[in-house]
Design a protein around this motif. Structure first.
Motif, mmCIF file in Angstrom:
data_model
loop_
_atom_site.group_PDB
_atom_site.id
_atom_site.type_symbol
_atom_site.label_atom_id
_atom_site.label_comp_id
_atom_site.label_asym_id
_atom_site.label_seq_id
_atom_site.Cartn_x
_atom_site.Cartn_y
_atom_site.Cartn_z
ATOM 1 N N ALA A 232 0.880 -1.121 0.077
ATOM 2 C CA ALA A 232 -0.159 -0.170 0.047
ATOM 3 C C ALA A 232 0.958 1.203 -0.059
ATOM 4 O O ALA A 232 0.672 2.274 -0.790
ATOM 5 N N ARG A 233 2.115 1.318 0.802
ATOM 6 C CA ARG A 233 2.838 2.398 0.870
ATOM 7 C C ARG A 233 3.488 2.423 -0.343
ATOM 8 O O ARG A 233 3.572 3.839 -0.726
ATOM 9 N N ARG B 151 1.117 4.040 -3.043
ATOM 10 C CA ARG B 151 1.010 5.565 -2.606
ATOM 11 C C ARG B 151 2.100 6.744 -3.007
ATOM 12 O O ARG B 151 2.028 7.550 -3.797
ATOM 13 N N GLN B 152 3.286 5.863 -2.687
ATOM 14 C CA GLN B 152 4.559 6.997 -2.987
ATOM 15 C C GLN B 152 4.866 6.846 -4.298
ATOM 16 O O GLN B 152 5.042 8.137 -4.977
ATOM 17 N N GLU C 183 0.747 8.070 -6.271
ATOM 18 C CA GLU C 183 0.006 9.195 -5.473
ATOM 19 C C GLU C 183 -1.414 8.839 -5.488
ATOM 20 O O GLU C 183 -2.417 9.397 -5.686
ATOM 21 N N PRO D 117 -4.699 6.848 -3.650
ATOM 22 C CA PRO D 117 -5.141 6.638 -2.257
ATOM 23 C C PRO D 117 -5.437 5.203 -1.861
ATOM 24 O O PRO D 117 -6.463 4.650 -1.339
ATOM 25 N N ALA D 118 -4.243 4.239 -1.895
ATOM 26 C CA ALA D 118 -4.466 2.762 -1.755
ATOM 27 C C ALA D 118 -4.815 2.418 -0.210
ATOM 28 O O ALA D 118 -3.862 3.201 0.601
ATOM 29 N N CYS E 209 -8.292 0.605 -4.052
ATOM 30 C CA CYS E 209 -8.330 1.977 -4.384
ATOM 31 C C CYS E 209 -9.707 2.313 -4.884
ATOM 32 O O CYS E 209 -10.369 1.627 -5.603
ATOM 33 N N LEU F 158 -3.679 3.086 7.254
ATOM 34 C CA LEU F 158 -3.800 2.687 5.970
ATOM 35 C C LEU F 158 -5.118 1.575 5.724
ATOM 36 O O LEU F 158 -5.453 1.182 4.643
#
Ligand code: BTN
Length: 264
Positions: free
Chosen positions: A96-97, A100-101, A104, A106-107, A117, A207
């Motif tokens: 998930a991170r 997101r990284q 961008e 919103p997982a 998502c 998260l």
């Protein structure tokens, strides 16, 4: 995908000991379980296509050529076997991170093992064990991430999505693989140090798509509605039933569904 490209993006402290990229295999999880003895701790197997991709609860997993990341990681952790299911949650945090990284998006994590998502599934994780009666057991964490899929079969298109469908851009899968493994290196060490999720709980909870939501819990006795309150350091979901009683829900015993659509 090429092992060389993935390696170029791996950080120095990563846990990956070897990378095998296959054109086609039945299932990367099955491949690693069959060949666990010949592969070291930290072996990563990735396939362009799986002919018999496996989902959780005996379901199949669609694994079209090139449209996603279908991969499995072999681990030989020195922890009690009862703690192995928590590894699914650890990997969920890393994936998930990374999503997101990199994109961008919103997982979020739908407890215990889906990344979603905008309410649709982007990734599923299937953790399996080999030699589970032996002290020398091995763990295979399988990940299926919908990256460049442009569409899904009608039966699942209302609940599945891909990074391409969310961002409108085709993505380099090798870069995603390396980023997940870089994040996992730290998350896994954190987990091994505590032998539970206590060091990752705050991140996991932030998260979570499930905490605070109404869920329908299916257990051996039937089905009930509840509110998801929290996830504890063992990775269990705490829910409050309509009569206000609290129940600790185990991932392998029950199926939790959001009451509004597929996610949370
Ligand atoms: C789920 O049902 O959500 C879990 C899906 C896991 C799919 C991945 S794809 C790579 C690995 N090999 C498999 O056969 N399954 C996992």
């Amino acid at each position: 995908m090429e092992a060389k490209t993935i390696r170029q993006h791996l950080s120095e402290n990563n846990l990956i000991s070897s990378i095998v990229c296959l054109e086609e295999v039945d299932s990367t999880n099955e491949y690693l379980k069959r060949n666990a003895k010949q592969h070291p701790d930290g072996a990563l197997v990735i396939a362009e296509r799986q002919s018999a991709g496996k989902g959780s609860k005996g379901r199949s997993w669609q694994s079209e050529a090139g449209s996603g990341v279908w991969m499995s990681l072999l681990l030989k952790p020195k922890i009690h076997i009862s703690k192995v299911p928590m590894l699914t949650l650890v990997m969920a945090v890393s994936i998930a991170r990374a999503i997101r990284q990199l994109y961008e998006l919103p997982a979020l994590i739908k407890w215990p093992n889906d990344i979603v998502c905008h309410g649709k599934k982007l990734c599923g994780i299937l953790t399996e064990m080999r030699n589970s009666l032996d002290q020398d057991y091995q763990v295979v964490i399988g990940m299926g991430i919908n990256v460049n899929a442009k569409e899904f079969p009608q039966e699942i298109c209302h609940r599945a999505t891909s990074v391409f469908l969310e961002t409108g851009t085709l993505q380099k899968r090798s870069y995603l693989v390396a980023n997940i493994m870089n994040l996992f290196a730290n998350d896994y060490r954190n987990f091994i140090e505590h032998e539970d999720l206590s060091g990752l709980l705050r991140t996991y909870s932030n998260l979570s798509a499930t905490i605070g939501e109404q869920v329908r819990v299916l257990d051996a006795h039937g089905e009930y509605l509840a509110t998801a309150i929290s996830v504890n350091r063992k990775g269990h979901l705490l829910v409050e039933k309509e009569d206000k009683s609290l129940v600790e829900v185990f991932a392998d015993e029950v199926s939790v569904r959001g009451i509004y659509g597929y996610a949370p």
